[in-house]
Design a protein around this motif. Structure first.
Motif, PDB file in Angstrom:
ATOM      1  N   PHE A 277       0.829  -1.219   0.000  1.00 46.24           N
ATOM      2  CA  PHE A 277       0.000   0.000   0.000  1.00 46.24           C
ATOM      3  C   PHE A 277       0.859   1.264   0.000  1.00 46.24           C
ATOM      4  CE2 PHE A 277      -3.252  -3.042   0.976  1.00 46.24           C
ATOM      5  CZ  PHE A 277      -4.375  -2.510   0.359  1.00 46.24           C
ATOM      6  N   LEU A 278       1.941   1.249   0.776  1.00 41.56           N
ATOM      7  CA  LEU A 278       2.789   2.442   0.883  1.00 41.56           C
ATOM      8  C   LEU A 278       3.340   2.860  -0.474  1.00 41.56           C
ATOM      9  CD1 LEU A 278       4.162   4.300   3.058  1.00 41.56           C
ATOM     10  CD2 LEU A 278       6.136   2.801   2.864  1.00 41.56           C
ATOM     11  N   TYR A 279       3.712   1.871  -1.283  1.00 40.48           N
ATOM     12  CA  TYR A 279       4.367   2.183  -2.556  1.00 40.48           C
ATOM     13  C   TYR A 279       3.409   2.217  -3.746  1.00 40.48           C
ATOM     14  CZ  TYR A 279       8.887   1.797  -0.242  1.00 40.48           C
ATOM     15  OH  TYR A 279       9.969   1.996   0.575  1.00 40.48           O
ATOM     16  N   LEU A 280       2.102   2.267  -3.497  1.00 32.72           N
ATOM     17  CA  LEU A 280       1.169   2.391  -4.631  1.00 32.72           C
ATOM     18  C   LEU A 280       1.387   3.722  -5.336  1.00 32.72           C
ATOM     19  CD1 LEU A 280      -2.212   1.009  -3.219  1.00 32.72           C
ATOM     20  CD2 LEU A 280      -0.792  -0.012  -5.004  1.00 32.72           C
ATOM     21  N   PRO A 281       1.193   3.812  -6.653  1.00 28.29           N
ATOM     22  CA  PRO A 281       0.818   2.731  -7.567  1.00 28.29           C
ATOM     23  C   PRO A 281       2.051   1.917  -7.971  1.00 28.29           C
ATOM     24  CG  PRO A 281       1.081   4.763  -8.788  1.00 28.29           C
ATOM     25  CD  PRO A 281       1.345   5.092  -7.349  1.00 28.29           C
ATOM     26  N   PRO A 282       1.821   0.700  -8.501  1.00 32.07           N
ATOM     27  CA  PRO A 282       2.971  -0.060  -8.983  1.00 32.07           C
ATOM     28  C   PRO A 282       3.659   0.691 -10.125  1.00 32.07           C
ATOM     29  CG  PRO A 282       0.896  -1.191  -9.471  1.00 32.07           C
ATOM     30  CD  PRO A 282       0.549   0.010  -8.679  1.00 32.07           C
ATOM     31  N   ARG A 283       4.978   0.789 -10.044  1.00 32.55           N
ATOM     32  CA  ARG A 283       5.717   1.565 -11.045  1.00 32.55           C
ATOM     33  C   ARG A 283       6.883   0.737 -11.596  1.00 32.55           C
ATOM     34  NH1 ARG A 283       6.592   5.951  -6.643  1.00 32.55           N
ATOM     35  NH2 ARG A 283       5.897   4.168  -5.397  1.00 32.55           N
ATOM     36  N   MET A 284       6.832   0.496 -12.887  1.00 29.26           N
ATOM     37  CA  MET A 284       7.870  -0.314 -13.530  1.00 29.26           C
ATOM     38  C   MET A 284       8.956   0.605 -14.096  1.00 29.26           C
ATOM     39  SD  MET A 284       6.766  -3.418 -13.235  1.00 29.26           S
ATOM     40  CE  MET A 284       5.242  -3.993 -12.465  1.00 29.26           C
ATOM     41  N   ARG A 285      10.197   0.209 -13.964  1.00 29.11           N
ATOM     42  CA  ARG A 285      11.285   1.004 -14.539  1.00 29.11           C
ATOM     43  C   ARG A 285      11.526   0.597 -15.990  1.00 29.11           C
ATOM     44  NH1 ARG A 285      14.067   3.968 -11.064  1.00 29.11           N
ATOM     45  NH2 ARG A 285      13.536   3.622  -8.878  1.00 29.11           N
ATOM     46  N   GLU A 286      12.012   1.557 -16.779  1.00 31.50           N
ATOM     47  CA  GLU A 286      12.295   1.254 -18.182  1.00 31.50           C
ATOM     48  C   GLU A 286      13.382   0.197 -18.269  1.00 31.50           C
ATOM     49  OE1 GLU A 286      13.359   5.021 -19.693  1.00 31.50           O
ATOM     50  OE2 GLU A 286      11.273   5.620 -19.987  1.00 31.50           O
ATOM     51  N   ARG A 287      13.200  -0.683 -19.247  1.00 32.95           N
ATOM     52  CA  ARG A 287      14.130  -1.811 -19.335  1.00 32.95           C
ATOM     53  C   ARG A 287      15.575  -1.347 -19.547  1.00 32.95           C
ATOM     54  NH1 ARG A 287      14.642  -6.306 -23.959  1.00 32.95           N
ATOM     55  NH2 ARG A 287      16.468  -7.300 -23.047  1.00 32.95           N
ATOM     56  N   GLY A 288      15.752  -0.292 -20.363  1.00 29.06           N
ATOM     57  CA  GLY A 288      17.109   0.175 -20.685  1.00 29.06           C
ATOM     58  C   GLY A 288      17.902   0.504 -19.426  1.00 29.06           C
ATOM     59  N   ALA A 289      17.278   1.253 -18.517  1.00 29.04           N
ATOM     60  CA  ALA A 289      17.979   1.674 -17.300  1.00 29.04           C
ATOM     61  C   ALA A 289      18.281   0.473 -16.411  1.00 29.04           C
ATOM     62  CB  ALA A 289      17.128   2.688 -16.544  1.00 29.04           C
ATOM     63  N   VAL A 290      17.316  -0.473 -16.357  1.00 29.39           N
ATOM     64  CA  VAL A 290      17.525  -1.665 -15.523  1.00 29.39           C
ATOM     65  C   VAL A 290      18.652  -2.512 -16.112  1.00 29.39           C
ATOM     66  CG1 VAL A 290      16.459  -3.815 -14.719  1.00 29.39           C
ATOM     67  CG2 VAL A 290      15.146  -1.710 -14.679  1.00 29.39           C
ATOM     68  N   ALA A 291      18.635  -2.670 -17.453  1.00 30.03           N
ATOM     69  CA  ALA A 291      19.656  -3.502 -18.106  1.00 30.03           C
ATOM     70  C   ALA A 291      21.047  -2.904 -17.888  1.00 30.03           C
ATOM     71  CB  ALA A 291      19.342  -3.630 -19.591  1.00 30.03           C
ATOM     72  N   GLU A 292      21.111  -1.583 -17.948  1.00 30.96           N
ATOM     73  CA  GLU A 292      22.406  -0.906 -17.743  1.00 30.96           C
ATOM     74  C   GLU A 292      22.925  -1.167 -16.314  1.00 30.96           C
ATOM     75  OE1 GLU A 292      23.433   3.630 -17.822  1.00 30.96           O
ATOM     76  OE2 GLU A 292      22.297   3.062 -19.616  1.00 30.96           O
ATOM     77  N   ALA A 293      21.999  -1.035 -15.352  1.00 33.22           N
ATOM     78  CA  ALA A 293      22.397  -1.278 -13.951  1.00 33.22           C
ATOM     79  C   ALA A 293      22.791  -2.743 -13.756  1.00 33.22           C
ATOM     80  CB  ALA A 293      21.249  -0.909 -13.013  1.00 33.22           C
ATOM     81  N   MET A 294      22.108  -3.640 -14.491  1.00 33.53           N
ATOM     82  CA  MET A 294      22.460  -5.070 -14.390  1.00 33.53           C
ATOM     83  C   MET A 294      23.866  -5.330 -14.912  1.00 33.53           C
ATOM     84  SD  MET A 294      19.294  -7.493 -15.470  1.00 33.53           S
ATOM     85  CE  MET A 294      20.093  -9.058 -15.165  1.00 33.53           C
ATOM     86  N   ASP A 295      24.193  -4.681 -16.044  1.00 29.31           N
ATOM     87  CA  ASP A 295      25.544  -4.862 -16.616  1.00 29.31           C
ATOM     88  C   ASP A 295      26.597  -4.421 -15.609  1.00 29.31           C
ATOM     89  OD1 ASP A 295      24.570  -5.876 -18.943  1.00 29.31           O
ATOM     90  OD2 ASP A 295      24.542  -3.948 -20.009  1.00 29.31           O
ATOM     91  N   GLU A 296      26.319  -3.276 -14.966  1.00 25.84           N
ATOM     92  CA  GLU A 296      27.260  -2.763 -13.963  1.00 25.84           C
ATOM     93  C   GLU A 296      27.388  -3.791 -12.824  1.00 25.84           C
ATOM     94  OE1 GLU A 296      26.561   1.389 -12.640  1.00 25.84           O
ATOM     95  OE2 GLU A 296      26.854   0.559 -10.622  1.00 25.84           O
ATOM     96  N   GLY A 297      26.250  -4.333 -12.402  1.00 30.25           N
ATOM     97  CA  GLY A 297      26.245  -5.305 -11.303  1.00 30.25           C
ATOM     98  C   GLY A 297      26.999  -6.572 -11.668  1.00 30.25           C
ATOM     99  N   MET A 298      26.752  -7.065 -12.888  1.00 30.56           N
ATOM    100  CA  MET A 298      27.401  -8.323 -13.286  1.00 30.56           C
ATOM    101  C   MET A 298      28.911  -8.148 -13.399  1.00 30.56           C
ATOM    102  SD  MET A 298      24.756 -10.366 -15.731  1.00 30.56           S
ATOM    103  CE  MET A 298      24.345  -9.096 -16.885  1.00 30.56           C
ATOM    104  N   ALA A 299      29.335  -6.934 -13.775  1.00 30.98           N
ATOM    105  CA  ALA A 299      30.777  -6.679 -13.860  1.00 30.98           C
ATOM    106  C   ALA A 299      31.395  -6.610 -12.466  1.00 30.98           C
ATOM    107  CB  ALA A 299      31.015  -5.369 -14.613  1.00 30.98           C
ATOM    108  N   ARG A 300      30.589  -6.215 -11.466  1.00 32.31           N
ATOM    109  CA  ARG A 300      31.138  -6.019 -10.122  1.00 32.31           C
ATOM    110  C   ARG A 300      31.033  -7.227  -9.229  1.00 32.31           C
ATOM    111  NH1 ARG A 300      29.759  -0.264  -7.265  1.00 32.31           N
ATOM    112  NH2 ARG A 300      30.977   1.039  -8.632  1.00 32.31           N
ATOM    113  N   ALA A 301      29.926  -7.988  -9.364  1.00 29.10           N
ATOM    114  CA  ALA A 301      29.632  -8.996  -8.343  1.00 29.10           C
ATOM    115  C   ALA A 301      29.309 -10.357  -8.952  1.00 29.10           C
ATOM    116  CB  ALA A 301      28.445  -8.524  -7.503  1.00 29.10           C
ATOM    117  N   GLY A 302      29.323 -11.376  -8.113  1.00 30.89           N
ATOM    118  CA  GLY A 302      29.028 -12.728  -8.579  1.00 30.89           C
ATOM    119  C   GLY A 302      27.532 -12.984  -8.705  1.00 30.89           C
ATOM    120  N   LYS A 303      26.729 -12.100  -8.132  1.00 32.00           N
ATOM    121  CA  LYS A 303      25.290 -12.325  -8.109  1.00 32.00           C
ATOM    122  C   LYS A 303      24.584 -10.979  -8.244  1.00 32.00           C
ATOM    123  CE  LYS A 303      22.836 -15.598  -5.173  1.00 32.00           C
ATOM    124  NZ  LYS A 303      22.659 -15.950  -3.782  1.00 32.00           N
ATOM    125  N   VAL A 304      23.538 -10.939  -9.081  1.00 25.31           N
ATOM    126  CA  VAL A 304      22.754  -9.713  -9.179  1.00 25.31           C
ATOM    127  C   VAL A 304      21.349 -10.010  -8.656  1.00 25.31           C
ATOM    128  CG1 VAL A 304      21.748  -8.012 -10.758  1.00 25.31           C
ATOM    129  CG2 VAL A 304      24.070  -8.822 -11.126  1.00 25.31           C
TER     130      VAL A 304
END
Ligand code: SF4
Length: 574
Positions: A277-304
């Motif tokens: 309820f606190l975080y309503l409404p559900p809000r999806m992030r654009e795939r591009g920004a998420v994918a970019e953050a994932m690439d950064e994560g995969m380069a840094r860590a063993g698990k994303v």
């Protein structure tokens, strides 16, 4: 010795520097000419660094050229002993500066269980925990985060102000204003008055509470203070930085995991879920920004780790999972809706390295799941388990609650029967249960509902544990007495401050001794539509009438369909 003359233990400094040497992404800034902000997580370094909200605020504050934000944590047991032995004041991490030398000390507080660490940390910093006893001296003390956004009142006596809601749009203007005030030599009272002009800032000393026994008769804002504090909310999260493990810190709670927020909020409307309820409404992030953050994560860590209240509903979740397959890093999801599982999804999860699937039926019978608006049938649960088994996955973790509104013995038996059936359907697979007492939370339809009697919870939990133990199913539970403290802190008003302070010194059991009747009244007493609730001055955008109707529908066993963002205005948020 610190420049201010207080003693500093070199072993404490050494320990901090060792942790810093393993980090990547730490921000170091000179203090000169900048607003100095100590951002405190009220638990140990390992727990705090795994918290995305804490990490985000650190980065948002340090994105401001004129702000030097450093972190501080509750010292672990050994370090606490060293603080006591040497009289060393609590230090920030980046520059090992005593906290009392900062302009602001801001706590990021997601959970009630950490409340008693707040006065403890202030005392360790050599600062009087009670705002009234500080008499305007020393740094401004503030707090934000999920716990205090739901109900800031239990910590009202410790804080000069609270920042209610999401930090993205609200933190910068507040810090800029404080910075300007320091430049112009503004006094503390004037600063708090200026901060009160921000709709998302709650200055507790500007509100007077009157009581009738354990209940509140009235909340009265002082003249010129705003009657309602409006929680800050970024209605469009796109364009904002993706909250993630900006500072990557091995040796934390989620070792080697780089977490990032894929979506915020959940539209399913489970009536017990504060985050939903606190975080309503559900809000999806654009795939591009998420994918970019994932690439950064995969380069840094063993698990994303992909984080969100309803990650498996993210429209491109399968594509995101595929990104990790065949790479060095594995990808995990913080939550899985069992009605989202299908063969393709499960085989992707398996390829991505999943060995355990976590499902949250929450209640043992369909009747009870209708009351809480979980909206999942027994047949759907068993179909999900069949698919899991066919995908070759053999380990399932289940989440259940006891003490829910309207719960009867048959619902408790339902938890036992369903768990045993799931184990059978896994054909020799492993089933673990996480069993928690239901804690009614502010900002949910169940905010009026009392916590179930301790003896009822204990009896029901013991029944489930005994029956499932015989069936070879491991049960991990949150003891009823710990949940009772959580329930008190979720529902309490500012009179909890003295009890929290006592708990910080001698533990909860002794802190509550002699106050059982008062605390019990707050926890076990049902509240009505006309009652004043301690968090009534906070407006999260959800109509109180809507929550009440949802509560009544729940008690009648009627369900409500999920959000349809763009086509619905029923709760008032959109
Ligand atoms: S108004 Fe409707 S779509 Fe928007 S958050 Fe409320 S229930 Fe969901």
């Amino acid at each position: 010795m610190s420049p201010g003359g207080s003693p500093i233990s070199w072993s404490i400094k050494k320990k901090i520097r060792e942790a810093l040497s393993l980090e990547r992404g730490t921000v170091y800034k000179e203090h000169g000419g900048r607003l100095r902000l100590a951002l405190v997580y009220p638990n140990t370094y390992g727990v705090g660094m795994a918290n995305l909200g804490f990490q985000s605020v650190y980065m948002l504050a340090n994105d401001m050229e004129d702000c030097a934000c450093e972190r501080a944590f509750l010292p672990d047991k050994d370090a606490l002993l060293e603080h006591e032995r040497t009289g060393t004041s609590l230090l920030s991490y980046e520059s090992q500066t005593p906290l009392a030398d900062f302009d602001i000390i801001a706590f990021a507080i997601p959970f009630e269980e950490d409340y008693s660490n707040v006065p403890r940390i202030l005392s360790l910093a050599g600062i009087s925990p009670m705002a009234a006893e500080r008499r305007g001296r020393g740094p401004l003390i503030a707090a934000g985060g999920v716990g205090v956004s739901l109900n800031p009142e239990p910590l009202a006596d410790f804080m000069d102000f609270f920042l209610i809601g999401e930090a993205e749009g609200s933190l910068r203007p507040v810090l800029e204003d404080i910075g300007k005030g320091i430049e112009t030599g503004r006094g503390r009272d004037e600063t708090l008055e200026a901060l009160d002009s921000f709709i998302w800032v709650y200055v507790p000393s500007f509100y007077e509470f009157t009581y009738e026994g354990a209940a509140i008769r009235e909340i009265r804002p002082r003249p010129n203070a705003k009657p309602l504090v409006r929680a800050a909310k970024a209605m469009d999260v796109n364009g904002l930085p993706v909250p993630r493990s900006f500072v990557y810190a091995p040796g934390t709670e989620f070792k080697e995991t780089y977490c990032l927020e894929v979506e915020r909020g959940c539209g399913k409307g489970c009536r017990f879920c504060a985050a939903g309820f606190l975080y309503l409404p559900p809000r999806m992030r654009e795939r591009g920004a998420v994918a970019e953050a994932m690439d950064e994560g995969m380069a840094r860590a063993g698990k994303v780790g992909l984080v969100g209240a309803a990650v498996s509903e993210y429209p491109e979740i399968k594509e995101l999972l595929k990104k990790g397959i065949g790479k060095e890093a594995t990808v995990t999801l913080s939550s899985l809706r069992l009605d989202e599982l299908d063969e393709g999804f499960l085989s992707l999860l398996k390829e991505a390295g999943y060995r355990t699937i976590t499902l949250a039926p929450e209640a043992g019978t369909e009747r009870m799941r209708d009351i809480i608006n979980k909206g999942i049938t027994d047949a759907e649960i068993m179909e999900a388990v069949r698919l899991i088994s066919e995908a070759g996955l053999r380990r399932v973790r289940l989440y259940f609650m006891v003490g829910l509104p309207g719960e009867a013995d048959e619902d408790v038996q339902g938890i036992i029967d369903l768990s045993i059936n799931i184990r059978k359907a896994l054909r020799g697979g492993e089933v673990n249960l996480s069993l928690n007492p239901f804690v009614p939370k502010p900002c949910t339809p169940f905010q009026w509902h009392p916590f179930a009697p301790l003896e009822v919870i204990e009896k029901r939990m013991s029944r489930v544990k005994k029956a499932l133990g015989k069936a070879g199913i491991t049960v991990r539970d949150l003891p009823a007495k710990e949940a009772f403290v959580q329930a008190y802190l979720s529902r309490a008003d500012r009179r909890a401050g003295r009890i929290i302070e006592a708990a910080s010194q001698k533990g909860w059991k002794r802190a509550i001794r002699g106050q059982e009747e008062f605390v019990g009244e707050s926890v076990f007493h049902p509240r009505g539509r006309g009652d004043v609730l301690p968090w009534d001055m906070i407006d999260h955008g959800i109509k109180k009438d809507y929550l009440w109707k949802e509560y009544q529908k729940g008690l009648a066993g009627k369900t409500t369909p999920p959000c349809i963002v763009g086509k619905c205005t029923r709760c008032g948020v959109c």
